[in-house]
Design an enzyme around this catalytic site. Structure first.
Site, mmCIF file in Angstrom:
data_model
loop_
_atom_site.group_PDB
_atom_site.id
_atom_site.type_symbol
_atom_site.label_atom_id
_atom_site.label_comp_id
_atom_site.label_asym_id
_atom_site.label_seq_id
_atom_site.Cartn_x
_atom_site.Cartn_y
_atom_site.Cartn_z
ATOM 1 N N GLY A 84 24.468 -59.439 -31.972
ATOM 2 C CA GLY A 84 24.795 -60.849 -32.189
ATOM 3 C C GLY A 84 26.111 -61.035 -32.560
ATOM 4 O O GLY A 84 26.794 -61.987 -32.497
ATOM 5 N N ASP A 117 27.245 -66.984 -36.588
ATOM 6 C CA ASP A 117 28.816 -67.029 -35.992
ATOM 7 C C ASP A 117 29.245 -65.929 -35.384
ATOM 8 O O ASP A 117 30.498 -65.719 -35.006
ATOM 9 C CB ASP A 117 29.564 -67.597 -37.185
ATOM 10 C CG ASP A 117 29.455 -66.556 -38.497
ATOM 11 O OD1 ASP A 117 29.061 -65.583 -38.217
ATOM 12 O OD2 ASP A 117 30.177 -67.010 -39.460
ATOM 13 N N ARG A 168 32.872 -49.224 -35.490
ATOM 14 C CA ARG A 168 31.726 -48.339 -35.816
ATOM 15 C C ARG A 168 31.638 -47.277 -34.801
ATOM 16 O O ARG A 168 31.628 -47.735 -33.669
ATOM 17 C CB ARG A 168 30.431 -49.278 -35.991
ATOM 18 C CG ARG A 168 29.093 -48.415 -36.178
ATOM 19 C CD ARG A 168 28.011 -49.172 -36.809
ATOM 20 N NE ARG A 168 27.203 -49.942 -35.721
ATOM 21 C CZ ARG A 168 26.311 -50.737 -35.865
ATOM 22 N NH1 ARG A 168 25.722 -50.904 -37.345
ATOM 23 N NH2 ARG A 168 25.615 -51.387 -35.019
ATOM 24 N N ASP A 244 14.674 -52.619 -34.538
ATOM 25 C CA ASP A 244 15.801 -52.607 -33.912
ATOM 26 C C ASP A 244 17.198 -51.770 -34.766
ATOM 27 O O ASP A 244 18.027 -51.750 -34.294
ATOM 28 C CB ASP A 244 16.619 -54.214 -33.922
ATOM 29 C CG ASP A 244 16.275 -55.005 -35.204
ATOM 30 O OD1 ASP A 244 14.944 -54.749 -35.306
ATOM 31 O OD2 ASP A 244 17.248 -55.523 -35.354
ATOM 32 N N ASP A 254 23.122 -49.553 -39.366
ATOM 33 C CA ASP A 254 22.979 -50.921 -39.995
ATOM 34 C C ASP A 254 22.603 -50.856 -41.452
ATOM 35 O O ASP A 254 21.442 -50.867 -41.917
ATOM 36 C CB ASP A 254 21.699 -51.532 -39.146
ATOM 37 C CG ASP A 254 22.424 -52.417 -38.036
ATOM 38 O OD1 ASP A 254 23.462 -52.386 -37.783
ATOM 39 O OD2 ASP A 254 21.665 -53.172 -37.375
HETATM 40 P P1 AMP Z 1 20.475 -56.910 -38.735
HETATM 41 O O1 AMP Z 1 19.139 -57.453 -39.843
HETATM 42 O O2 AMP Z 1 21.971 -56.729 -39.594
HETATM 43 O O3 AMP Z 1 20.102 -55.733 -38.043
HETATM 44 O O4 AMP Z 1 20.605 -58.201 -37.750
HETATM 45 C C1 AMP Z 1 19.521 -58.622 -37.222
HETATM 46 C C2 AMP Z 1 20.095 -59.329 -35.904
HETATM 47 O O5 AMP Z 1 20.772 -60.761 -36.344
HETATM 48 C C3 AMP Z 1 21.122 -58.608 -34.934
HETATM 49 O O6 AMP Z 1 20.373 -59.043 -33.813
HETATM 50 C C4 AMP Z 1 22.318 -59.075 -35.222
HETATM 51 O O7 AMP Z 1 23.198 -58.737 -34.241
HETATM 52 C C5 AMP Z 1 21.935 -60.411 -35.815
HETATM 53 N N1 AMP Z 1 22.971 -60.955 -36.545
HETATM 54 C C6 AMP Z 1 23.410 -60.538 -37.936
HETATM 55 N N2 AMP Z 1 24.349 -61.399 -38.531
HETATM 56 C C7 AMP Z 1 24.948 -62.309 -37.615
HETATM 57 C C8 AMP Z 1 25.841 -63.117 -37.436
HETATM 58 N N3 AMP Z 1 26.603 -63.412 -38.337
HETATM 59 N N4 AMP Z 1 26.087 -63.912 -36.241
HETATM 60 C C9 AMP Z 1 25.230 -63.564 -35.199
HETATM 61 N N5 AMP Z 1 24.412 -62.665 -35.132
HETATM 62 C C10 AMP Z 1 23.998 -61.909 -36.481
HETATM 63 MG MG MG Z 2 20.454 -54.564 -36.722
#
Ligand code: AMP
Ligand code: MG
Length: 467
Positions: A84, A117, A168, A244, A254
């Site tokens: 994302g 965003d 990364r 994920d 992550d």
């Molecule tokens: P995470 O818990 O950091 O692994 O994120 C979970 C999901 O949310 C993943 O698909 C990320 O790409 C998405 N994500 C986290 N922060 C953002 C952001 N600011 N904008 C868009 N997608 C996000």
């Molecule tokens: Mg993630």
């Protein structure tokens, strides 16, 4: 030395189902704040003019960059996800033909951004930089950080904060969730392609093997188990072990709400949304097993035509590694207190130690250093345990060398928080200083200020993800 990338994007040969072509957003005021000289060397890039090179490559019109699609069990709930806020610039090959994903994190929206965003704050990207590199230096498998950039724009979080991009680097970004994606569409052909691709990329030695799929599964399980052992060794809490966020490369990935234990508490969670303690310190091995079971069920049909038999084969691997984990854990803990040989009471000795550490709120890192230095006498409540321990040590065959099991420095939350705030205001001095020590975490010469646990005011109880 190479001034350019040596990109060869094997992932793009997979069906379009697994990715989208994406480009980083335009940030006119990009600025490189940190670069990782060791990693620049490992990738055979040139240090000279690296900043300009990196910014030019992010802005290049000729990028063949992409974002990966995946799904995931987030705190137990299954959802469709994807990068994302990440764009993979390319797979870089160094002169040894080692392949590295070079990914921008925080570089703007993608088709998988949902309501986000696509950005990240400078502070959260720096936090990942510091902790991932610390993990690397602790000899723990992890994605790495090549550089940190300031985007020059402010983004809205708790008020306006500076935006940042992390570059990364990973052996691969294939996740358990990448496999789970195919569940949503029931595309059996896709899963076979992904599986064959993953074997070729991560365990090419298995390609010709007869039972390559179950063997691959066993390798992934073994590597996860070894990874979790390392986390438990140093007191690392990942905080958000969703499927994920589990990489098939066996690397820690992550760094969101992760943190290191200060005082020992097996039930400790940091994530602000982990109300039930799903990802608590003590639960990490079990959750890894749960995630691995989710991986196994995505390719049962390739393991055996008979589904029941396939399930049995997967279960056998998981049961075997649960046992192996318990044995390895005991050995690891024995190494931490420097006892060798076997005695039937060893497990009790370790459990009693952990109970005492829990009840008396002892620091996880410093207590093992105290044991190493025979410095437990200062704690009255450790008297009985220490006398049993001294007796047990008499069974040791020879004194072990100073070991690399007990770090002398970890990136403590309260220290890191101070540093992040300083960097937000343009002061990098403290950051540069702590890096000197985080690079050699098993050295004895760590300043007292980085060894101390936080006092009550300094304690940080929660960290946040998706920032
Ligand atoms: P995470 O818990 O950091 O692994 O994120 C979970 C999901 O949310 C993943 O698909 C990320 O790409 C998405 N994500 C986290 N922060 C953002 C952001 N600011 N904008 C868009 N997608 C996000
Ligand atoms: Mg993630």
């Amino acid at each position: 030395m190479n001034i350019n990338w040596n990109f060869e994007n094997s992932y793009l040969k997979l069906p379009k189902f697994f990715y989208s072509n994406t480009k980083p957003e335009k940030f006119p005021k990009l600025e490189v704040l940190l670069k990782n000289d060791d990693l620049i060397n490992l990738l055979n890039l040139q240090n000279h003019d690296f900043d300009i090179f990196l910014i030019n490559s992010i802005n290049s019109k000729n990028l063949n960059s992409f974002s990966q699609a995946y799904a995931g069990h987030q705190f137990g709930h299954f959802t469709k996800l994807g990068d994302g806020r990440a764009t993979l610039l390319g797979e870089h090959l160094n002169s040894n033909k080692e392949r590295f994903d070079i990914q921008l994190k925080g570089s703007g929206k993608t088709p998988y951004s949902r309501n986000g965003d696509g950005k990240g704050t400078l502070k959260s990207m720096l936090r990942e930089y510091i902790i991932s590199e610390s993990m690397y230096n602790l000899n723990i498998k992890t994605t790495r950080s090549l550089a940190l950039l300031k985007t020059g724009e402010k983004i809205l979080r708790n008020g306006y904060e500076q935006g940042g991009i992390l570059v990364r680097v990973s052996k691969s970004h294939i996740r358990v969730g990448t496999f789970q994606l195919t569940y949503l569409s029931n595309q059996k052909e896709n899963i076979k392609e992904l599986l064959n691709y993953s074997i070729k990329r991560l365990y090419p030695e298995l390609i010709e093997e007869k039972d390559k799929y179950i063997k691959f599964y066993e390798k992934i399980t073994e590597n996860q188990i070894n990874l979790i052992l390392d986390w438990q060794r140093v007191g690392f809490i990942h905080g958000v072990m969703n499927t994920d966020n589990m990489s098939l490369s066996g690397e820690t990935i992550d760094y969101g709400p992760c943190a290191f234990l200060d005082e020992y508490n097996p039930n400790k969670v940091f994530s602000s949304i982990d109300h039930r303690g799903r990802y608590a310190f003590i639960n990490q091995p079990k959750i890894a097993m749960w995630n691995l079971a989710r991986l196994g069920e995505t390719f049962l049909h390739l393991i055996d035509n008979d589904e029941q038999l396939a399930i049995k084969k997967i279960e056998e691997v998981l049961n075997k590694y649960e046992k192996i984990y318990n044995t390895l854990w005991l050995n690891m803990m024995k190494n931490k207190i420097n006892i060798n040989q076997n005695h039937k009471n060893d497990i009790n000795l370790i459990k009693e130690l952990l109970d005492l550490m829990h009840v008396f709120k002892l620091d996880y890192t410093n207590t093992f250093i105290d044991i190493e230095n025979n410095n437990l006498k200062k704690f009255d409540f450790m008297k009985d345990w220490n006398s049993k321990f001294q007796d047990r040590k008499k069974l040791n065959h020879k004194k072990e060398d100073i070991n690399n099991y007990n770090p002398k420095i970890i990136p403590r939350n309260h220290n890191i928080e101070n540093i992040l705030n300083n960097v937000e205001f343009g002061n990098l001095e403290q950051l540069k200083e702590i890096f000197i020590y985080l690079k050699k975490p098993y050295d004895e010469s760590i300043p007292e200020k980085y060894r101390q646990m936080p006092n009550e005011d300094e304690k940080i109880h929660q960290t946040f993800c998706g920032t």
